[in-house]
Structure formats: structure tokens, C-alpha cells
Design an enzyme around this catalytic site. Sequence first.
Site, mmCIF file in Angstrom:
data_model
loop_
_atom_site.group_PDB
_atom_site.id
_atom_site.type_symbol
_atom_site.label_atom_id
_atom_site.label_comp_id
_atom_site.label_asym_id
_atom_site.label_seq_id
_atom_site.Cartn_x
_atom_site.Cartn_y
_atom_site.Cartn_z
ATOM 1 N N TYR A 79 -1.671 -12.521 5.719
ATOM 2 C CA TYR A 79 -1.454 -11.131 6.392
ATOM 3 C C TYR A 79 -0.449 -10.960 7.636
ATOM 4 O O TYR A 79 0.424 -10.051 7.659
ATOM 5 C CB TYR A 79 -2.919 -10.569 6.940
ATOM 6 N N TYR B 205 -9.743 -1.423 5.479
ATOM 7 C CA TYR B 205 -9.270 -1.397 4.139
ATOM 8 C C TYR B 205 -10.817 -1.215 3.450
ATOM 9 O O TYR B 205 -11.474 -2.200 3.512
ATOM 10 C CB TYR B 205 -8.875 -2.562 3.449
ATOM 11 N N HIS C 143 -1.942 -5.551 16.951
ATOM 12 C CA HIS C 143 -3.039 -5.750 16.298
ATOM 13 C C HIS C 143 -3.534 -7.069 16.246
ATOM 14 O O HIS C 143 -2.668 -7.776 15.392
ATOM 15 C CB HIS C 143 -3.169 -4.902 14.928
ATOM 16 N N PRO D 242 1.240 -1.542 -1.827
ATOM 17 C CA PRO D 242 0.918 -1.286 -0.539
ATOM 18 C C PRO D 242 -0.175 -2.018 0.398
ATOM 19 O O PRO D 242 -0.392 -2.156 1.353
ATOM 20 C CB PRO D 242 1.086 -0.081 -0.235
#
Length: 390
Positions: A385, A201, A73, A293
Site C-alpha cells: 500500500y 475500504y 495517513h 482503483p
Amino acid sequence: MARTEVCIIGAGPAGLLLGHSLRSAGIDCIVLERRDPAHVLSRIRAGVLERITVDLMERLGLDARLKAEGLRHDGFNLADGERLIRIDLEALVGGHVVVYGQTELTRDLMEASAARGLEVRYDCADVALFDIEGTTPYVTYRKDGRAHRVDARFIVGCDGFHGPSRQAIPAADGQVFARSYPFGWLGILADVPPCNEELIYAAHERGFALASMRSAARSRYYIDVPITETLEGWPDERLWDELSLRLGPLAGSRMTRGAAIEKSIAPLRSFVFEPMRYGSLLLCGDAAHIVPPTGAKGLNLAASDVHYAADALTRFFRQADNDAVADYSAKALRRVWKSERFSWALTRLMHKFPEDGPFERAMQAAELDYIASSRAAQISIAENYVGLPV
């Protein structure tokens, strides 16, 4: 009685990664696990891997299936109402993540253990640590109705939040930093294609949602719910309806519904224990820290701990370098706290807290709007990230 150089407690991904790393350096070790192999593989966990985790598997030569089945990704999305804000990891910081289920990574490590000479003992009950403050620590446990003992030079606790390793450190010699959240993540795993090729998200007026996947044919979705909720109150159809609303019209319209393979509610917490080394005991992974998470940091933080621990122990045994072990905690904690910061910030941005009012909600909307229009803000998110350097 058995004797080894390093006794590892816990055969989850952290313990197995460390065991394989030490064996590849020619260091003797034994891994003790409380549960049986089937139970270890039944744990449904994260699936977004940073570079550090992928690199560890590659260096160990255990990445064949990860390369074949993992999904690269180059970005992910933050959703704000009807808008998708794409964080282009490749364009912003030249990085990416790989989606590959933690269960599959654990399976790869387990199946390679015998051939690599890594001894893993399962079904070890009543594990206890002794003399960890000195140079001759040992571990006792019960298996098949008999008492056993393992003597080692070092013990490494990879046994999770509830394991005995951290509990063996005297309370006066440790410090706990903790935050419990008033919500949990209600997750559903189903054999349906993902609604989007990258993770979403979503921050919605009704609450948070996440669209994720384990493969091109298996999806993982979450919504946040009050910590008091139960699974009985969330039949599949109600959960799919709520996901459709929170993910927004574009993702919701592309979502395929299906029967749950697994459904659970996971509490959220932030937790750090310092120090991560006491005498001859080192802590790795959830034994030392927990993150929400939201930032996909749990497994990857454990992998960075393993990187530091394996390096320190290898230097100790191969170069008689005592300083490497002494420095382990400080090195690991610097990365832990940065990951805690990112996970907290993203959780705060994307969730509604019970005490939030119109002002707090307006601030969340303004922050998301800023991120949508600021390359600098996106770079900051992207570099965290994909994983900070070790």
C-alpha cells in the site's frame, strides 16, 4: 516545425512530472496536450500518494502546497461488517501515504511550467506519431487551424488509455493483458467532513464501499454498482443511504451528507501493454497500464514510470548511455506487475463478483478474519500500500 530532444504527449500528471524532471536535468522537451487547461484540471481522480510521488514533487521543489495541505495517513482500514481492521502503516513498515488530490498536484505542475521553462502546448488536435521505430521520430498535430510538426530524438506517450501513442506501435510487436470487471465505482464528491480520519475500504453483503477524502472539509465516497447502472438511477439521497449501510454502523453514523459537487461511474479494468518501449517511443502511465482503483496505484504507478523514464533519458543525453533506455521497459514492468497483483487481490477481496456463491463469500470472510489476526498478512498489505521500492 519545432525540434526538441523529447516530445511528451499528454499534459496530465505523468506528462508534466516527466517534463519537469527532464527540464531540471537540462533536457529540452515539449509537451503536447489535446485538451485545454481547464479540462485537464476538471478531471476528478485519485488522491492517495505513495512515497515515490511525494519524493518526485520534493526533488522538483514543487511540494510547498502538498506539504501545507496534504494529509499524512499512517494507516487505513478494511471493514468487515461491524469491524474495522486497521492496517498500521507506520508501525508495520515504517511508512505512510499522503492524501492530496490529483487535481491539486496537476495544478501545481501546470502553474510552475512557464517559470521552469517547460513548454506545454494545449488544444493540440489530431496528434499522430511517425518513424518511431528509428532514431528520427516526429509528431504532427493541428492547432488554430494550422498543421504543426515536432521533431525529436524520443517521444514519450503519457496520453492515457485512449491516446495515440500506444496505437502507433504495430500490433504484432505488442502484447495486451486485460481484464474488465462487471462493476464500476459510483463516486460522489461533497464538501462535507470525512466520516473517519483514515480511509475505509468496506466489504459488505450488499457490495463494496470506500470512505475517502480530499481534505478535512471535502469527502470522496464510492460504492460498486453493476456496470449497466446509470447516474439517473442514483439520486444523492439514495447513494448516501447505501453508503451508510455498506460502511457499517460506526462509520455510517458519523457520515455527514451533502450535495454532490461531482458524481460519476468509473468502469474498472486491469490492463497491461508490453513492451513499454518501442524504438524511440516510451510509454508512461495509463498509456501502458490500468489498475483497479482499489489499491490506489494508478497515479503512483505513473510516477514510478516517470522515475524510470527520466533516469533513462537523462543517462542517454548526458552520459551517452544507450542501455538505460533499452532497459526502461523491463524495469518499469517489474513494478507494474507487482502493483497489478496487489490491486487485483484487494479488488477480489473486497468486492462481490456476480458469479460468487456462498463458498466465495465465505472465503472472503475467512481472508479478512486472517488479516485481522495476522501481523504477517498486515505487513504484506502495508508494504504494498505504501509502495514497493523503485
